[in-house]
Design a protein around this motif. Structure first.
Motif, PDB file in Angstrom:
ATOM      1  N   ALA A 128       7.214  -7.322  -6.430  1.00  0.00           N
ATOM      2  CA  ALA A 128       8.420  -7.999  -5.953  1.00  0.00           C
ATOM      3  C   ALA A 128       9.359  -7.063  -5.196  1.00  0.00           C
ATOM      4  N   TYR A 129       9.405  -5.779  -5.612  1.00  0.00           N
ATOM      5  CA  TYR A 129      10.382  -4.863  -5.018  1.00  0.00           C
ATOM      6  C   TYR A 129      10.054  -4.485  -3.574  1.00  0.00           C
ATOM      7  N   HIS A 130       8.794  -4.638  -3.177  1.00  0.00           N
ATOM      8  CA  HIS A 130       8.444  -4.172  -1.827  1.00  0.00           C
ATOM      9  C   HIS A 130       7.835  -5.243  -0.925  1.00  0.00           C
ATOM     10  N   LYS A 131       7.550  -6.438  -1.446  1.00  0.00           N
ATOM     11  CA  LYS A 131       6.868  -7.433  -0.621  1.00  0.00           C
ATOM     12  C   LYS A 131       7.721  -7.830   0.579  1.00  0.00           C
ATOM     13  N   GLY A 132       7.089  -7.888   1.741  1.00  0.00           N
ATOM     14  CA  GLY A 132       7.781  -8.266   2.962  1.00  0.00           C
ATOM     15  C   GLY A 132       8.601  -7.162   3.587  1.00  0.00           C
ATOM     16  N   ASN A 133       8.533  -5.951   3.022  1.00  0.00           N
ATOM     17  CA  ASN A 133       9.299  -4.823   3.572  1.00  0.00           C
ATOM     18  C   ASN A 133       8.401  -3.601   3.727  1.00  0.00           C
ATOM     19  N   TYR A 134       8.709  -2.787   4.721  1.00  0.00           N
ATOM     20  CA  TYR A 134       7.940  -1.571   4.934  1.00  0.00           C
ATOM     21  C   TYR A 134       8.107  -0.625   3.740  1.00  0.00           C
ATOM     22  N   LYS A 135       7.167   0.280   3.594  1.00  0.00           N
ATOM     23  CA  LYS A 135       7.115   1.181   2.436  1.00  0.00           C
ATOM     24  C   LYS A 135       8.339   2.101   2.370  1.00  0.00           C
ATOM     25  N   ILE A 136       8.671   2.475   1.145  1.00  0.00           N
ATOM     26  CA  ILE A 136       9.766   3.419   0.926  1.00  0.00           C
ATOM     27  C   ILE A 136       9.258   4.720   0.304  1.00  0.00           C
ATOM     28  N   ASN A 137       7.993   4.717  -0.089  1.00  0.00           N
ATOM     29  CA  ASN A 137       7.370   5.921  -0.636  1.00  0.00           C
ATOM     30  C   ASN A 137       6.079   6.217   0.120  1.00  0.00           C
ATOM     31  N   SER A 138       5.645   7.464   0.071  1.00  0.00           N
ATOM     32  CA  SER A 138       4.388   7.844   0.725  1.00  0.00           C
ATOM     33  C   SER A 138       3.231   7.091   0.075  1.00  0.00           C
ATOM     34  N   ASN A 139       2.254   6.691   0.874  1.00  0.00           N
ATOM     35  CA  ASN A 139       1.069   5.997   0.331  1.00  0.00           C
ATOM     36  C   ASN A 139      -0.199   6.523   0.982  1.00  0.00           C
ATOM     37  N   ARG A 140      -0.335   7.830   0.955  1.00  0.00           N
ATOM     38  CA  ARG A 140      -1.540   8.474   1.491  1.00  0.00           C
ATOM     39  C   ARG A 140      -2.788   7.845   0.879  1.00  0.00           C
ATOM     40  N   VAL A 141      -3.877   7.864   1.631  1.00  0.00           N
ATOM     41  CA  VAL A 141      -5.149   7.312   1.157  1.00  0.00           C
ATOM     42  C   VAL A 141      -5.914   8.403   0.428  1.00  0.00           C
ATOM     43  N   GLU A 142      -6.236   8.135  -0.839  1.00  0.00           N
ATOM     44  CA  GLU A 142      -6.883   9.138  -1.681  1.00  0.00           C
ATOM     45  C   GLU A 142      -8.168   8.599  -2.294  1.00  0.00           C
ATOM     46  N   ARG A 143      -9.034   9.538  -2.662  1.00  0.00           N
ATOM     47  CA  ARG A 143     -10.263   9.181  -3.390  1.00  0.00           C
ATOM     48  C   ARG A 143     -10.204   9.851  -4.756  1.00  0.00           C
ATOM     49  N   THR A 144     -10.538   9.093  -5.803  1.00  0.00           N
ATOM     50  CA  THR A 144     -10.560   9.646  -7.157  1.00  0.00           C
ATOM     51  C   THR A 144     -11.945  10.224  -7.438  1.00  0.00           C
ATOM     52  N   GLU A 145     -11.996  11.526  -7.743  1.00  0.00           N
ATOM     53  CA  GLU A 145     -13.265  12.198  -8.016  1.00  0.00           C
ATOM     54  C   GLU A 145     -13.733  11.905  -9.441  1.00  0.00           C
ATOM     55  N   SER A 146     -14.966  12.286  -9.744  1.00  0.00           N
ATOM     56  CA  SER A 146     -15.548  12.010 -11.066  1.00  0.00           C
ATOM     57  C   SER A 146     -14.767  12.697 -12.192  1.00  0.00           C
ATOM     58  N   ASN A 147     -14.112  13.810 -11.872  1.00  0.00           N
ATOM     59  CA  ASN A 147     -13.335  14.526 -12.896  1.00  0.00           C
ATOM     60  C   ASN A 147     -11.901  14.018 -13.008  1.00  0.00           C
ATOM     61  N   GLY A 148     -11.584  12.951 -12.263  1.00  0.00           N
ATOM     62  CA  GLY A 148     -10.254  12.366 -12.336  1.00  0.00           C
ATOM     63  C   GLY A 148      -9.273  12.891 -11.310  1.00  0.00           C
ATOM     64  N   GLN A 149      -9.620  13.999 -10.638  1.00  0.00           N
ATOM     65  CA  GLN A 149      -8.725  14.553  -9.622  1.00  0.00           C
ATOM     66  C   GLN A 149      -8.752  13.679  -8.365  1.00  0.00           C
ATOM     67  N   LYS A 150      -7.637  13.678  -7.647  1.00  0.00           N
ATOM     68  CA  LYS A 150      -7.532  12.890  -6.428  1.00  0.00           C
ATOM     69  C   LYS A 150      -7.652  13.789  -5.202  1.00  0.00           C
ATOM     70  N   THR A 151      -8.474  13.327  -4.231  1.00  0.00           N
ATOM     71  CA  THR A 151      -8.650  14.051  -2.975  1.00  0.00           C
ATOM     72  C   THR A 151      -8.039  13.228  -1.853  1.00  0.00           C
ATOM     73  N   VAL A 152      -7.194  13.842  -1.037  1.00  0.00           N
ATOM     74  CA  VAL A 152      -6.573  13.129   0.082  1.00  0.00           C
ATOM     75  C   VAL A 152      -7.605  12.941   1.188  1.00  0.00           C
ATOM     76  N   ILE A 153      -7.843  11.678   1.548  1.00  0.00           N
ATOM     77  CA  ILE A 153      -8.771  11.377   2.641  1.00  0.00           C
ATOM     78  C   ILE A 153      -8.031  11.477   3.977  1.00  0.00           C
ATOM     79  N   PHE A 154      -6.856  10.880   4.067  1.00  0.00           N
ATOM     80  CA  PHE A 154      -6.014  11.094   5.244  1.00  0.00           C
ATOM     81  C   PHE A 154      -4.574  10.735   4.902  1.00  0.00           C
ATOM     82  N   GLU A 155      -3.680  11.355   5.641  1.00  0.00           N
ATOM     83  CA  GLU A 155      -2.255  11.112   5.460  1.00  0.00           C
ATOM     84  C   GLU A 155      -1.836   9.922   6.315  1.00  0.00           C
TER      85      GLU A 155
END
Length: 485
Positions: A128-155
């Motif tokens: 509800a807080y963000h629908k219909g409005n542009y983002k207010i926080n970064s939302n980089r695209v990430e992949r979750t590795e098998s060990n739980g760590q996140k890898t940035v695919i692209f900014e």
């Protein structure tokens, strides 16, 4: 050439022109099809809606099957949408309906895009807080590795003014570029939208809704009778790869691979739509016995004529005659010969044409599985991509000879029976060819290719295509052009 802020350099301009012409020529037939097939199209639209909603939400992680999606939208009750998967389905259904009913009146503008996002997310209190409005926080695209760590695919684009500015630029370019073909313009718009990721969440789903909107506004209204989203789901790995390969090189990246993928998806689903209409016409022409036999085979793929005759209490001679007619009409496919002959329903509506298997120094093996009777892979063309500059065929011909490239087809049946067959790429070369593009004649067809050698095969069958040669590092990438069903 440059389109918007990107490079676009097709490998073969003639092929691109032919592909665009093929997609456009279909529109000339579409009005006649709409008048003739109103009832059939209503059914197809209903099916496509369910498949589109199911596929687009599953791409983003939903677990609902098409059957569950269909039940949900038939019994839509907002007060019971407590599950996030159900909320996403309901939102997608509402947004898709708005586009279908009002696409002519929906402008390509920030206000329209924000409104569609609001509809897409409206059933989720979490959003509800963000629908219909542009983002207010970064939302980089990430992949979750098998060990739980996140890898940035692209900014993605930074929130705030940066997102606002690039969205304004994208929309302004789209509405003012009259020289780029509308299909390429749509592909580039969707690519940049995904790269910007303007909303906090829902960007992937909204990008596929915008694809439908842009296509329908450009006159490709047949898109609502077949599922673009289902095609993307089927080719999900290829979808992400074509996006990521370009996005890693922002800004000013080359989007040729993405546009090529986008157009190929359209070509495939356009073919599927025609095949579905043809199949319906054929089924409507069937008599009572034909329908009984067709239905029995549909529910029992691999059944024999004797089994059909026994279960339906129809003379074997009559069954064989009907089967022969159904095969001739291409409703059925035949497996084996003699007493081992069996039948299954043709899956022409599911066949994917002109797909690409890419083999490189870094990725020399591709695996796939033939899941059931009727599944197949047909290799029909080999395209070499020289990793060096050349002007005359001798320059790649000699290197091909030196590389000694071989593709090997491997297969293993569910019972552990193995098959392997090498094919020398040079053997498909014709001295008269200027371009390193070879027709595979006859086509290499799996599983027929190895069933000739090992007899009847049981499914599923694990297959692979492996590239090898006489050197350690090849001077070519190898593209195999295939049909898959």
């Amino acid at each position: 050439m440059n389109i918007h802020t990107f490079e676009f350099i097709p490998l073969n301009w003639m092929d691109l022109t032919q592909q665009l012409s093929q997609l456009d020529r279909f529109d000339a037939k579409w009005q006649a099809i709409e008048r003739r097939e109103q009832k059939a199209l209503k059914e197809l639209k209903s099916i496509a809606t369910v498949r589109s909603i199911g596929a687009s939400t599953r791409i983003e992680g939903s677990q609902l099957s098409d059957t569950e999606v269909e039940v949900l939208i038939r019994n839509l009750d907002i007060s019971k949408l407590s599950d996030r998967d159900q909320q996403e389905v309901a939102g997608y259904y509402d947004a898709l309906n708005i586009i279908s009913e009002s696409y002519r009146d929906i402008s390509v503008a920030e206000s329209s895009i924000k409104h569609l996002h609001n509809i897409l997310m409206k059933h989720s209190s979490k959003d509800a807080y963000h629908k219909g409005n542009y983002k207010i926080n970064s939302n980089r695209v990430e992949r979750t590795e098998s060990n739980g760590q996140k890898t940035v695919i692209f900014e993605t684009t930074a929130p705030g003014f940066a997102t606002q500015d690039v969205m304004e630029q994208l929309i302004s370019w789209y509405n003012n570029d009259s020289s780029t073909h509308p299909l390429i313009r749509a592909a580039v718009f969707v690519y940049d939208f995904l790269s910007i990721h303007p909303f906090q969440d829902g960007n992937g789903r909204l990008s596929r809704l915008l694809t439908t909107l842009l296509l329908m506004k450009s006159g490709y209204v047949w898109i609502e009778y077949v599922s673009f989203e289902h095609e993307i789901e089927h080719r999900k790995k290829e979808y992400y790869k074509s996006l990521m390969d370009a996005q890693r090189n922002r800004p000013g990246e080359d989007v040729t691979q993405w546009v090529t993928f986008f157009l190929d998806c359209l070509k495939n689903i356009q073919h599927q739509l025609l095949e579905k209409l043809k199949a319906k016409e054929k089924r409507e022409a069937l008599g009572v016995r034909e329908i009984q036999i067709y239905s029995l085979i549909e529910n029992n793929p691999g059944i024999s004529s004797g089994e059909i005759a026994a279960r339906l209490n129809i003379p074997v001679s009559s069954v064989k005659r009907i089967l022969s007619d159904l095969v001739a009409m291409r409703n059925l496919i035949v497996h084996g010969a003699g007493r081992g002959t069996s039948y299954s329903i043709s899956v022409t509506d599911q066949v994917k044409h002109d797909l690409t298997i890419r083999l490189t120094n870094e990725d020399k093996v591709k695996q796939f599985t033939l899941q059931q009777v009727g599944s197949f892979i047909r290799i029909k063309k080999i395209i070499l991509v020289p990793l060096f500059d050349w002007q005359h065929p001798d320059e790649w011909n000699k290197r091909l000879l030196r590389n000694g490239l071989v593709i090997t087809i491997n297969a293993k049946t569910s019972e552990g029976v193995k098959y392997s067959q090498p094919y020398t790429i040079l053997g498909f070369n014709d001295p008269s060819y200027y371009q390193p593009v070879f027709l595979v004649n006859p086509n290499i067809v799996l599983p027929e290719q190895f069933s000739k050698n090992i007899g009847k095969v049981n499914y599923p069958i694990l297959c692979s295509v492996e590239l090898s040669g006489s050197v350690d590092v090849f001077e070519f990438d190898v593209l195999l052009i295939i049909d898959e069903g």
